[in-house]
Design a protein around this motif. Structure first.
Motif, PDB file in Angstrom:
ATOM      1  N   MET A 132       0.845  -1.188   0.000  1.00  0.00           N
ATOM      2  CA  MET A 132       0.000   0.000   0.000  1.00  0.00           C
ATOM      3  C   MET A 132       0.889   1.249   0.000  1.00  0.00           C
ATOM      4  O   MET A 132       1.997   1.234   0.549  1.00  0.00           O
ATOM      5  N   PRO A 133       0.432   2.326  -0.603  1.00  0.00           N
ATOM      6  CA  PRO A 133       1.247   3.544  -0.628  1.00  0.00           C
ATOM      7  C   PRO A 133       1.381   4.168   0.761  1.00  0.00           C
ATOM      8  O   PRO A 133       0.437   4.152   1.560  1.00  0.00           O
ATOM      9  N   VAL A 134       2.572   4.683   1.032  1.00  0.00           N
ATOM     10  CA  VAL A 134       2.832   5.361   2.310  1.00  0.00           C
ATOM     11  C   VAL A 134       2.939   6.852   2.041  1.00  0.00           C
ATOM     12  O   VAL A 134       3.765   7.299   1.238  1.00  0.00           O
ATOM     13  N   ASP A 135       2.106   7.612   2.720  1.00  0.00           N
ATOM     14  CA  ASP A 135       2.065   9.052   2.513  1.00  0.00           C
ATOM     15  C   ASP A 135       3.304   9.719   3.122  1.00  0.00           C
ATOM     16  O   ASP A 135       3.729   9.388   4.229  1.00  0.00           O
ATOM     17  N   ASN A 136       3.891  10.647   2.377  1.00  0.00           N
ATOM     18  CA  ASN A 136       5.080  11.349   2.869  1.00  0.00           C
ATOM     19  C   ASN A 136       4.800  12.111   4.163  1.00  0.00           C
ATOM     20  O   ASN A 136       5.650  12.191   5.059  1.00  0.00           O
ATOM     21  N   LYS A 137       3.600  12.689   4.254  1.00  0.00           N
ATOM     22  CA  LYS A 137       3.234  13.421   5.469  1.00  0.00           C
ATOM     23  C   LYS A 137       3.233  12.499   6.683  1.00  0.00           C
ATOM     24  O   LYS A 137       3.701  12.864   7.765  1.00  0.00           O
ATOM     25  N   GLU A 138       2.722  11.289   6.474  1.00  0.00           N
ATOM     26  CA  GLU A 138       2.701  10.311   7.559  1.00  0.00           C
ATOM     27  C   GLU A 138       4.122   9.951   7.989  1.00  0.00           C
ATOM     28  O   GLU A 138       4.413   9.822   9.181  1.00  0.00           O
ATOM     29  N   LEU A 139       5.013   9.790   7.009  1.00  0.00           N
ATOM     30  CA  LEU A 139       6.408   9.476   7.316  1.00  0.00           C
ATOM     31  C   LEU A 139       7.082  10.607   8.088  1.00  0.00           C
ATOM     32  O   LEU A 139       7.773  10.369   9.086  1.00  0.00           O
ATOM     33  N   ILE A 140       6.866  11.837   7.648  1.00  0.00           N
ATOM     34  CA  ILE A 140       7.484  12.984   8.317  1.00  0.00           C
ATOM     35  C   ILE A 140       6.977  13.120   9.751  1.00  0.00           C
ATOM     36  O   ILE A 140       7.750  13.390  10.678  1.00  0.00           O
ATOM     37  N   GLU A 141       5.672  12.932   9.960  1.00  0.00           N
ATOM     38  CA  GLU A 141       5.107  13.002  11.312  1.00  0.00           C
ATOM     39  C   GLU A 141       5.717  11.938  12.218  1.00  0.00           C
ATOM     40  O   GLU A 141       6.047  12.199  13.379  1.00  0.00           O
ATOM     41  N   SER A 142       5.865  10.729  11.678  1.00  0.00           N
ATOM     42  CA  SER A 142       6.452   9.640  12.459  1.00  0.00           C
ATOM     43  C   SER A 142       7.907   9.933  12.808  1.00  0.00           C
ATOM     44  O   SER A 142       8.366   9.672  13.932  1.00  0.00           O
ATOM     45  N   ILE A 143       8.646  10.488  11.845  1.00  0.00           N
ATOM     46  CA  ILE A 143      10.052  10.823  12.076  1.00  0.00           C
ATOM     47  C   ILE A 143      10.179  11.920  13.129  1.00  0.00           C
ATOM     48  O   ILE A 143      11.037  11.864  14.019  1.00  0.00           O
ATOM     49  N   ASN A 144       9.293  12.928  13.063  1.00  0.00           N
ATOM     50  CA  ASN A 144       9.321  14.012  14.050  1.00  0.00           C
ATOM     51  C   ASN A 144       9.023  13.481  15.455  1.00  0.00           C
ATOM     52  O   ASN A 144       9.673  13.871  16.436  1.00  0.00           O
ATOM     53  N   LYS A 145       8.038  12.583  15.545  1.00  0.00           N
ATOM     54  CA  LYS A 145       7.719  11.982  16.849  1.00  0.00           C
ATOM     55  C   LYS A 145       8.890  11.144  17.354  1.00  0.00           C
ATOM     56  O   LYS A 145       9.205  11.146  18.544  1.00  0.00           O
ATOM     57  N   LEU A 146       9.525  10.420  16.422  1.00  0.00           N
ATOM     58  CA  LEU A 146      10.686   9.612  16.791  1.00  0.00           C
ATOM     59  C   LEU A 146      11.805  10.500  17.338  1.00  0.00           C
ATOM     60  O   LEU A 146      12.446  10.152  18.345  1.00  0.00           O
ATOM     61  N   ASN A 147      12.035  11.639  16.708  1.00  0.00           N
ATOM     62  CA  ASN A 147      13.070  12.565  17.183  1.00  0.00           C
ATOM     63  C   ASN A 147      12.756  13.078  18.586  1.00  0.00           C
ATOM     64  O   ASN A 147      13.656  13.202  19.426  1.00  0.00           O
ATOM     65  N   ASP A 148      11.474  13.379  18.835  1.00  0.00           N
ATOM     66  CA  ASP A 148      11.065  13.842  20.166  1.00  0.00           C
ATOM     67  C   ASP A 148      11.307  12.767  21.215  1.00  0.00           C
ATOM     68  O   ASP A 148      11.804  13.048  22.316  1.00  0.00           O
ATOM     69  N   ILE A 149      10.958  11.532  20.880  1.00  0.00           N
ATOM     70  CA  ILE A 149      11.105  10.428  21.836  1.00  0.00           C
ATOM     71  C   ILE A 149      12.579  10.156  22.130  1.00  0.00           C
ATOM     72  O   ILE A 149      12.978   9.992  23.291  1.00  0.00           O
ATOM     73  N   THR A 150      13.401  10.116  21.095  1.00  0.00           N
ATOM     74  CA  THR A 150      14.831   9.844  21.300  1.00  0.00           C
ATOM     75  C   THR A 150      15.505  10.990  22.067  1.00  0.00           C
ATOM     76  O   THR A 150      16.432  10.752  22.857  1.00  0.00           O
ATOM     77  N   LYS A 151      15.029  12.233  21.840  1.00  0.00           N
ATOM     78  CA  LYS A 151      15.563  13.363  22.602  1.00  0.00           C
ATOM     79  C   LYS A 151      15.220  13.204  24.081  1.00  0.00           C
ATOM     80  O   LYS A 151      16.061  13.444  24.956  1.00  0.00           O
ATOM     81  N   TYR A 152      13.986  12.784  24.358  1.00  0.00           N
ATOM     82  CA  TYR A 152      13.576  12.541  25.740  1.00  0.00           C
ATOM     83  C   TYR A 152      14.437  11.450  26.380  1.00  0.00           C
ATOM     84  O   TYR A 152      14.907  11.591  27.515  1.00  0.00           O
ATOM     85  N   MET A 153      14.679  10.358  25.642  1.00  0.00           N
ATOM     86  CA  MET A 153      15.486   9.259  26.164  1.00  0.00           C
ATOM     87  C   MET A 153      16.926   9.708  26.397  1.00  0.00           C
ATOM     88  O   MET A 153      17.560   9.310  27.384  1.00  0.00           O
TER      89      MET A 153
END
Length: 266
Positions: free
Chosen positions: A79-100
């Motif tokens: 299934m196609p993966v939306d670029n916006k969805e990828l960017i949102e996930s990456i931004n959340k990942l950055n926030d989580i790793t910064k917290y860790m």
């Protein structure tokens, strides 16, 4: 007669020197014992910290896993993966790793050796301390409330202040769990009075059930705790008295125990 008096004086002088020597030896022994107990307290705290790391990181790791599960499922189903969805996930990942990463810094700073007294804001150190232990409290649904009337600046060894806080909060947490208290809570109240900074840590675990209550500060007194070392509260009082020129007191209130750290302002 004069010779007799001189002999007695010299004998007394020699006796005083021997007493002074023994006194210095006992002082050195007691200091060595204090250093050893401080190291034991640090090792006990390190064990607690390792447990806290696992609590602190469990939720972020689950969040990271949940971020990419939908994306992985779409890829597996072509299934196609939306670029916006990828960017949102990456931004959340950055926030989580910064917290860790910040959490690791807090743990590292906690175990760093304080070489000299420094000025530090109380709220900053409390937040750093809470960041270390909040995961452990959340895992047992223990509510933590912080009431800060002022944010004073203290002069001292900030990591030792954090160690005292952690020892007292962990002690309250263990009793709340062991006694199976409903709606468990711990409250931290910061006030100022008569040029002193007062930190009160109060719980609703039912109070200290020994007499006299000051016995909780005795070395190797475990006070109901099944796996306690019995040196946490002892070392906490020693740190407050010797390194902060303050006092650590305890009393029972309506629902539980209240430990109070009293430190002179700068």
């Amino acid at each position: 007669m004069r010779q007799t008096q001189l002999d007695e004086f010299l004998e007394l002088e020699e006796h005083n020197k021997e007493l002074e020597k023994r006194f210095q030896e006992e002082v050195a022994k007691n200091r060595a014992k204090d250093r050893l107990m401080f190291q034991q307290s640090k090792l006990a705290s390190m064990g607690e910290m390792l447990g806290n790391i696992s609590h602190q990181w469990r939720q972020p790791l689950m969040e990271i896993s949940s971020l990419f599960l939908p994306i992985e499922a779409k890829l597996n189903l072509d299934m196609p993966v939306d670029n916006k969805e990828l960017i949102e996930s990456i931004n959340k990942l950055n926030d989580i790793t910064k917290y860790m990463s910040n959490t690791i810094d807090d743990f590292k700073n906690f175990f760093a050796h304080d070489k000299e007294k420094i000025e530090f804001e109380l709220l900053e150190q409390i937040n750093s301390t809470i960041n270390i232990i909040s995961g452990s409290l959340k895992s047992y649904d223990i509510k933590l409330e912080i009431i800060l009337q002022k944010n004073p600046t203290l002069l001292g060894y900030k990591n030792e202040y954090a160690q005292v806080l952690i020892n007292i909060i962990n002690n309250a947490r263990d009793l709340l769990i062991q006694r199976k208290i409903e709606n468990p809570k711990i409250k931290i109240l910061i006030t100022e009075k008569n040029n002193e900074v007062i930190t009160s840590i109060e719980d609703n675990a039912g109070g200290v059930k020994i007499e006299p209550i000051e016995k909780v500060f005795d070395p190797f007194f475990t006070y109901e705790k099944l796996n306690g070392s019995g040196i946490g509260l002892f070392m906490s009082r020693l740190i407050v008295q010797n390194n902060m020129n303050g006092k650590l007191e305890v009393k029972n209130k309506n629902e539980g125990a209240c430990f109070t750290i009293i430190i002179p302002k700068i």
